[in-house]
Design an enzyme around this catalytic site. Sequence first.
Site, mmCIF file in Angstrom:
data_model
loop_
_atom_site.group_PDB
_atom_site.id
_atom_site.type_symbol
_atom_site.label_atom_id
_atom_site.label_comp_id
_atom_site.label_asym_id
_atom_site.label_seq_id
_atom_site.Cartn_x
_atom_site.Cartn_y
_atom_site.Cartn_z
ATOM 1 N N HIS A 1 0.784 -1.051 0.171
ATOM 2 C CA HIS A 1 0.021 0.063 0.041
ATOM 3 C C HIS A 1 0.678 1.343 -0.102
ATOM 4 O O HIS A 1 2.070 1.204 0.627
ATOM 5 C CB HIS A 1 -1.092 -0.103 1.311
ATOM 6 N N HIS B 1 -3.268 4.102 -2.691
ATOM 7 C CA HIS B 1 -3.426 2.436 -2.869
ATOM 8 C C HIS B 1 -3.691 2.105 -1.420
ATOM 9 O O HIS B 1 -2.593 2.006 -0.724
ATOM 10 C CB HIS B 1 -2.357 1.751 -3.748
ATOM 11 N N SER C 1 2.559 3.914 -14.039
ATOM 12 C CA SER C 1 1.304 3.591 -13.745
ATOM 13 C C SER C 1 0.544 4.203 -14.939
ATOM 14 O O SER C 1 0.779 4.836 -15.721
ATOM 15 C CB SER C 1 0.579 4.328 -12.591
ATOM 16 N N HIS D 1 -5.752 -5.173 -12.840
ATOM 17 C CA HIS D 1 -5.793 -4.224 -11.740
ATOM 18 C C HIS D 1 -4.282 -3.683 -11.638
ATOM 19 O O HIS D 1 -4.204 -2.805 -10.486
ATOM 20 C CB HIS D 1 -6.340 -4.777 -10.680
ATOM 21 N N GLY E 1 1.030 -7.138 -11.008
ATOM 22 C CA GLY E 1 0.784 -8.483 -10.742
ATOM 23 C C GLY E 1 2.350 -8.992 -10.429
ATOM 24 O O GLY E 1 3.358 -8.817 -10.744
ATOM 25 N N LYS F 1 5.486 4.582 1.743
ATOM 26 C CA LYS F 1 4.818 3.117 2.009
ATOM 27 C C LYS F 1 4.869 3.038 3.586
ATOM 28 O O LYS F 1 5.666 3.441 4.245
ATOM 29 C CB LYS F 1 5.947 2.136 1.332
#
Lengths: 144, 485
Positions: free
Chosen positions: B207, B239, B389, B408, B411, B484
């Site tokens: 996240h 996120h 992104s 999404h 991965g 983070k």
Amino acid sequence: MVKEAAGKSFEVIDHTADVGIIAYGAEIKQVFVNAALALFSLITELEDVGEELKYDVEVASEDRESLLVEWLNELVYLFDAEHVLLKRFDIQGLSNTRLKAACYGEKFAPARHRIKTGVKAATYHMLRIEKDNKGYKAQVIFDI
Amino acid sequence: MAPWQGQLTKIDDYHWEIPQSYKAGMRVPGLIYASQEMLESIKQEQVLEQVANVAFLPGIINFSMAMPDIHWGYGFPIGSVAAMDIKDGVISPGGVGYDINCGVRLLRTNLTEAEVRPKINQLINELFRNIPSGLGSKGKIRVTQKEMRELMVEGAGWAVRHGFGSMDDLDCTEEGGRLYGANPDKISDKAITRGMPQAGTLGSGNHFVEVQVVKEIFEPEIAKVMGIEETGQILVLIHTGSRGFGHQVCTDQLRIMEEAVSRYGINLPDRQLACAPIESPEGKDYFAAMACAANYAWNNRQCIVHWTRESFSKVFDKSPEELGMRQVYDVAHNIAKMEEHTVDGKKIKVCVHRKGATRAFPAGHKDIPERYKEIGQPVLIPGDMGRCSFVAVGTQRAMEESFGSTCHGAGRMLSRGAARRSLKGRDVARDLAERGILVKAGDIPSLAEEASQAYKDVTQVIEAVHQAGISRKVVMAVPLGVIKG
């Protein structure tokens, strides 16, 4: 891909998104203890953790495999809700469907403890408890 | 682990099928969105076996689908989509995952790289200070039991009602930031105990809050509608998910479903696929509890957006309005939703499970905000912290083929342990700093687990869904600074 633990009480197995453990024991009780140790060794460095707090845990489930998941998820809950790091587990009662244990540890203290991994839950995925001539072994995959 | 040796039929360069005959018990074929090159890497783990296993679930319609960012998960793979007929289908907590409504939210700004780069250090420090992050972090908001119950029902609207953000944010959030059907009576005390102190926290693991620079605009007209006008413009991507609350909800519900499976006579190849009929008491309870966690996550991202705006405002000494910090969109990528889809020419209600997959509704769809009616729903695809992104939009083809769904993110490719080992001794934060990306993290050693090397290249992922036609790429942005947990 396998990290050996001292005395081979458990091993950590890598998976792409998650992490698994194999816990060993001559008796099934020991497997439950070692699985709990494996869980907290994923979370932190256990040698830095004291034992001054005691938590009594009781869980029940419909079979031995899901009892193991239930037990580990109870410990995940204690870590996340109480911020407690546990390192010694005294299983006082164990059947295929019930477990009673006293767990010893201390509260997480950022100055002294490093949190290596957050564990979301123990899963039922590839869950196995097996017995061979050397004793029992259990496999559990955690979502981390 | 040996590579997967199962059967695959090529449909075209980006569509591959696992025939229903591959395994007795499959109710539908598997459909994989990937390029040939990506497929070779996908085959290295047993993830396609999991795609086949999901096809066992009662009521599954058309295909068990896998997005190009698919990777091995427990039960359902991460990057899977499965739609079930609500009349005779099942709902499965494993098809959503533990981090219920993990998702991403994007803000646009009027700022440019030239304005932000000189202050990036200050900005990242301020974001890190202002947004509670890290394991065991407690929120800045204190909610009572009563407020917690309200929050579970109201979602992001609860935060807006308490002064965090605006109604405009809700308008640009999937479901308006509130999934209907949430029932707090279905939530355990344990979930509430875990959830209360963690409300409004970022968490840890993968996240993040990321300050980005627009690098390339593929569809200027569409981007403009989203408020993304030029390269060099600054965006912010958030996120996070439902934290320990969602994890506990999933744990509790899986245990109930575990027991229900045999009662409903459902035959499963993996216990983690535990499920119950959508219309059964267990199925309804799961949805009601999952909706609480989804709403908790939306509230979470809403609080974090507010603190993000606050931090920018402080560093640049202008109000969020002056800085043009408008929300582009917010998408969930771990969720189950009741949606209307056309199957064999008939409109029916289905339960779409998206686990590591994003809704991608086309232009004109009734469930997307008015301002995006002409362009389609924005889709936010984060890459890893060292690459880039994407922003994309949903398409009609997604509606017809993948139940309005797309990929999404990047991965995972390497396990966390393998990532650490491959980067042994490397200072990931310094490597990134040399490339102009400032990272601040709660636990520096864990950074290696989230390094670029651990992930697939998101550019290939977006290319595959773009070529397959289930979304259209619009904007590419690169990181400038990241916090983070």
